[in-house]
Motif scaffolding. Sequence first.
Motif, PDB file in Angstrom:
ATOM      1  N   SER A  41      37.493  35.364  52.244  1.00  0.00           N
ATOM      2  CA  SER A  41      38.698  34.922  51.566  1.00  0.00           C
ATOM      3  C   SER A  41      39.724  34.404  52.568  1.00  0.00           C
TER       4      SER A  41
ATOM      5  N   TRP B 201      35.819  31.222  49.526  1.00  0.00           N
ATOM      6  CA  TRP B 201      36.901  30.808  48.616  1.00  0.00           C
ATOM      7  C   TRP B 201      36.993  29.302  48.439  1.00  0.00           C
TER       8      TRP B 201
ATOM      9  N   TYR C  97      35.848  38.639  41.802  1.00  0.00           N
ATOM     10  CA  TYR C  97      34.738  39.099  42.643  1.00  0.00           C
ATOM     11  C   TYR C  97      34.586  40.614  42.539  1.00  0.00           C
TER      12      TYR C  97
ATOM     13  N   GLN D 188      43.370  35.890  42.358  1.00  0.00           N
ATOM     14  CA  GLN D 188      42.567  35.906  41.144  1.00  0.00           C
ATOM     15  C   GLN D 188      41.077  35.837  41.453  1.00  0.00           C
ATOM     16  N   ARG D 189      40.689  35.049  42.443  1.00  0.00           N
ATOM     17  CA  ARG D 189      39.268  34.952  42.798  1.00  0.00           C
ATOM     18  C   ARG D 189      38.766  36.279  43.368  1.00  0.00           C
ATOM     19  N   GLU D 190      39.599  36.931  44.172  1.00  0.00           N
ATOM     20  CA  GLU D 190      39.220  38.231  44.714  1.00  0.00           C
ATOM     21  C   GLU D 190      39.075  39.267  43.606  1.00  0.00           C
TER      22      GLU D 190
ATOM     23  N   ASP E 109      40.598  31.063  37.868  1.00  0.00           N
ATOM     24  CA  ASP E 109      40.068  31.543  39.143  1.00  0.00           C
ATOM     25  C   ASP E 109      39.463  32.933  39.045  1.00  0.00           C
ATOM     26  N   TYR E 110      39.984  33.747  38.156  1.00  0.00           N
ATOM     27  CA  TYR E 110      39.404  35.069  37.931  1.00  0.00           C
ATOM     28  C   TYR E 110      37.969  34.927  37.426  1.00  0.00           C
TER      29      TYR E 110
ATOM     30  N   GLN F 116      35.517  23.496  39.574  1.00  0.00           N
ATOM     31  CA  GLN F 116      36.759  23.673  38.825  1.00  0.00           C
ATOM     32  C   GLN F 116      37.359  22.330  38.394  1.00  0.00           C
TER      33      GLN F 116
ATOM     34  N   GLY G 274      36.116  32.319  37.797  1.00  0.00           N
ATOM     35  CA  GLY G 274      35.322  31.709  38.861  1.00  0.00           C
ATOM     36  C   GLY G 274      34.740  32.747  39.806  1.00  0.00           C
ATOM     37  N   GLY G 275      35.550  33.750  40.164  1.00  0.00           N
ATOM     38  CA  GLY G 275      35.060  34.822  41.029  1.00  0.00           C
ATOM     39  C   GLY G 275      33.951  35.622  40.386  1.00  0.00           C
TER      40      GLY G 275
ATOM     41  N   TYR H 177      33.336  27.075  46.608  1.00  0.00           N
ATOM     42  CA  TYR H 177      34.225  26.919  45.445  1.00  0.00           C
ATOM     43  C   TYR H 177      34.859  25.534  45.522  1.00  0.00           C
TER      44      TYR H 177
END
Length: 340
Positions: A191, A251, A206, A201-203, A168-169, A297, A171-172, A279
């Motif tokens: 979010s 998100w 980003y 993790q996505r934040e 997810d990191y 994903q 992905g951001g 996402y």
Amino acid sequence: MEKPAVQKPSRVTIREVAIDAGVSVAAVSKVLRDAYGVSESMRLKVRKSMAKLGYRPHTAARGMRGQTFTLGMILPDLRNPFFSDILAGVNSALERTQYQVLLGVSQSGTTFDDALVDSMIDRQMDGLILIGPTDQQQLLDIAKRKPLATIGNHAPGVSSYDTVNNDDYEGGTLAVRHLSSNGYRNIAMLSLITESTIITQRELGYRREMMEQELGSYINVVRARQTMREVQIAAKKLLEAPDRPEAIFCWTDFIALEVISVATEMGLSIPRDLAVVGYDNTMYCDFAQNSLTSVDQSGELLGLQSVRLLIERIKGRTESEHFVVTPRVVARNSSADRLG
């Protein structure tokens, strides 16, 4: 004159299946237990006889012998279409096994209902798959009672259960990198208000990529609860701001689609006035009226791997595994190049 009582048809026995298939009772038992060393031809022959005779294993009796060949799967809600992709992967993984999956939907926003978990365990399910759990202590407690695999829960340090995740990191970072390369600078993120590790993790991804692209002054993370009303309010607030973002990274897809709806109602054009990236890359992204760019994903792969890990746990593996899927951006019209 009383009518004679209608006799219920007797339950087909394992011996009848063996006779019909022309194999031993022990061979049928091995197929039922999904035992090691059973040839595919033997498996197919026995299953054909089971289907022909209408044989159904007695779940309660199997539970008394140690296994019911049922897996419990708990979803946090039914609104996110991405969960159907995961379920498709689960069903594919179980296709050639004796296992069946039974679904439950949690009514709690932060933890899975203890009553629902207890109900699945009381029904002697062999293991559990939980999607998007947030309470780490609850997971450790469950893992003491049943084999457990989670999807959407970054807990690489745990040894008592397995995890299956998207990176997810990454992905951001990919979402921001894609938008930046297409000429967008003022990029906001819509979010979720949650304790979920996947959202965190996505934040982080980003924020990091915004800094990498020298867009740190534009960093803007807006969080909303997972209701259409609150998403609409958050989206409208963003789009009515004096420094309206040029792009919004959402998100999840079904939130991104709502952002597109709000923007359209406000008279904005996608992507001329606003670019949108979601996402999950669910099936709705491909609809012509949406044409939504999304971070893929691979939901089916997540479902497949969760079943693999869980069955390995059930069969005795004790060391934890943490499977991670590498995401990718699937570009569509909603984030088209500004200069294109």
